[in-house]
Design a protein around this motif. Structure first.
Motif, mmCIF file in Angstrom:
data_model
loop_
_atom_site.group_PDB
_atom_site.id
_atom_site.type_symbol
_atom_site.label_atom_id
_atom_site.label_comp_id
_atom_site.label_asym_id
_atom_site.label_seq_id
_atom_site.Cartn_x
_atom_site.Cartn_y
_atom_site.Cartn_z
ATOM 1 N N ALA A 229 47.424 -3.413 16.131
ATOM 2 C CA ALA A 229 48.744 -2.847 16.405
ATOM 3 C C ALA A 229 49.518 -2.618 15.107
ATOM 4 O O ALA A 229 50.204 -1.602 14.948
ATOM 5 C CB ALA A 229 49.529 -3.769 17.334
ATOM 6 N N GLN A 230 49.395 -3.547 14.154
ATOM 7 C CA GLN A 230 50.097 -3.389 12.881
ATOM 8 C C GLN A 230 49.503 -2.260 12.054
ATOM 9 O O GLN A 230 50.224 -1.542 11.363
ATOM 10 C CB GLN A 230 50.054 -4.699 12.095
ATOM 11 C CG GLN A 230 50.973 -4.727 10.878
ATOM 12 C CD GLN A 230 52.432 -4.514 11.248
ATOM 13 O OE1 GLN A 230 52.888 -5.037 12.266
ATOM 14 N NE2 GLN A 230 53.149 -3.753 10.445
ATOM 15 N N ILE B 248 51.165 -12.752 10.523
ATOM 16 C CA ILE B 248 50.221 -12.703 11.655
ATOM 17 C C ILE B 248 49.033 -13.611 11.389
ATOM 18 O O ILE B 248 48.607 -14.390 12.251
ATOM 19 C CB ILE B 248 49.765 -11.251 11.887
ATOM 20 C CG1 ILE B 248 50.945 -10.378 12.342
ATOM 21 C CG2 ILE B 248 48.645 -11.205 12.924
ATOM 22 C CD1 ILE B 248 50.614 -8.902 12.431
ATOM 23 N N MET C 80 43.509 -12.788 16.303
ATOM 24 C CA MET C 80 44.514 -11.909 15.698
ATOM 25 C C MET C 80 44.180 -10.436 15.839
ATOM 26 O O MET C 80 45.034 -9.591 15.577
ATOM 27 C CB MET C 80 44.648 -12.227 14.201
ATOM 28 C CG MET C 80 45.186 -13.584 13.867
ATOM 29 S SD MET C 80 45.371 -13.791 12.077
ATOM 30 C CE MET C 80 43.671 -13.635 11.523
ATOM 31 N N GLY D 13 47.880 -17.046 13.250
ATOM 32 C CA GLY D 13 46.556 -17.132 13.862
ATOM 33 C C GLY D 13 45.776 -18.340 13.378
ATOM 34 O O GLY D 13 45.094 -19.012 14.162
ATOM 35 N N PRO E 292 43.876 -7.976 18.148
ATOM 36 C CA PRO E 292 44.777 -7.013 18.792
ATOM 37 C C PRO E 292 46.079 -6.813 18.016
ATOM 38 O O PRO E 292 46.571 -5.690 17.889
ATOM 39 C CB PRO E 292 45.027 -7.633 20.177
ATOM 40 C CG PRO E 292 43.873 -8.533 20.407
ATOM 41 C CD PRO E 292 43.516 -9.082 19.065
ATOM 42 N N THR E 293 46.649 -7.907 17.500
ATOM 43 C CA THR E 293 47.905 -7.793 16.763
ATOM 44 C C THR E 293 47.699 -7.079 15.433
ATOM 45 O O THR E 293 48.536 -6.275 15.013
ATOM 46 C CB THR E 293 48.500 -9.191 16.515
ATOM 47 O OG1 THR E 293 48.544 -9.906 17.739
ATOM 48 C CG2 THR E 293 49.907 -9.092 15.958
ATOM 49 N N LEU E 294 46.585 -7.354 14.763
ATOM 50 C CA LEU E 294 46.296 -6.670 13.506
ATOM 51 C C LEU E 294 46.098 -5.179 13.729
ATOM 52 O O LEU E 294 46.570 -4.351 12.937
ATOM 53 C CB LEU E 294 45.041 -7.267 12.861
ATOM 54 C CG LEU E 294 45.186 -8.658 12.244
ATOM 55 C CD1 LEU E 294 43.841 -9.153 11.741
ATOM 56 C CD2 LEU E 294 46.208 -8.643 11.095
#
Length: 276
Positions: free
Chosen positions: A198-199, A153, A192, A157, A194-196
């Motif tokens: 989520a993870q 991720i 990054m 990014g 939002p993706t972080l």
């Protein structure tokens, strides 16, 4: 002159609005019917009787659930911090210009990213459980898997930052490490976020896999309560609600951080107001 706003879809007309309202009503009716069916099945199976839910009013049960929540949060927080550190390190290693650094880090990343997290937790416990204990076995398993996912991720990014940013930093004399730390990473982290988050939520839910190595987290305590009081279904419903609350708290913190970072960026990059 401002650029025209791009419209992704046309404004629905009267017929379209009526259709949307009708579909919303149908969806609401179906959801209510599904909820009523579930409640009826619970009632038919005797899961809504007072005897099944009374144990949750006991102080010892409440304390046990809180102890399980704390154990879950503890392992998730420690694993999240370590996974972020591991992810950043491997992202930078994969972006290194030297092939001798990129290749081994890529092999390690693909190895741990390809192994299911449950196997990593179980293997760590079998190999080092006597020395590390269940807590660190779960933390290491979660860190190895999620750290490698976070590394990808972060790498994506950083690569998504426009190339001109790096070139501009080099033109004013910044070295590679300074460019990464001062220019690329701050911009990449905002993209990054939002993706972080989520993870991290995935990591939090994966922490329940510590049950397999007898780590006494929320799932372990919920299972024990359900078996002791013969009310597995109500207990698992309570456990699910507690997991949802934890995830909502994590998401709320993430939204706060994202908003704070956006405001800081807007204040830093806003139009200059010089004197005439």
């Amino acid at each position: 002159m401002s650029a025209p706003t791009q419209v992704l879809f046309d404004e629905p007309g009267p017929r379209g609005r009526r259709l949307n309202i009708l579909l919303s009503l149908v969806s609401a009716v179906l959801l209510l019917a599904l909820l009523a069916f579930i409640i009826w099945k619970f009632q038919d199976a005797g899961q809504l009787t007072a005897a099944k839910w009374t144990p949750f009013s006991y102080a010892v049960i409440q304390k046990t659930l809180l102890t399980g929540m704390w154990a879950t949060l503890k392992v998730a927080v420690v694993a999240s911090v370590l996974a972020l550190i591991v992810g950043l390190v491997f992202a930078l290693l994969r972006l290194a210009p030297q092939r001798a650094i990129r290749l081994p880090s890529t092999i390690v990343l693909e190895l741990f990213r390809g192994v299911p997290v449950l196997l990593l937790i179980f293997a760590t416990f079998l190999l080092f459980g006597n020395d590390l204990g269940a807590f660190w076995s779960v933390v290491i398993g979660l860190t190895l898997y999620n750290g490698m996912v976070i590394a990808e991720i972060m790498r994506a990014g950083i690569l998504a930052v426009p190339r001109g940013q790096r070139e501009a930093a080099m033109s004013i004399g910044l070295r590679g490490a300074q460019t990464m730390r001062l220019i690329l990473l701050p911009q990449a982290i905002r993209a990054m976020m939002p993706t972080l988050v989520a993870q991290v939520v995935v990591l939090l839910k994966d922490s329940a896999l510590g049950f397999i190595v007898t780590y006494q987290d929320l799932l372990y305590q919920v299972n024990a309560i359900g078996r002791n009081y013969n009310n597995l279904l109500p207990t698992f419903l309570v456990g699910a609600v507690l997991f949802i609350i934890i995830n909502m708290v994590v998401a709320g913190i993430a939204r706060y951080l994202e908003t704070r970072m956006s405001r800081k960026t807007a204040a830093t990059t806003g139009p200059a107001t010089g004197e005439d």
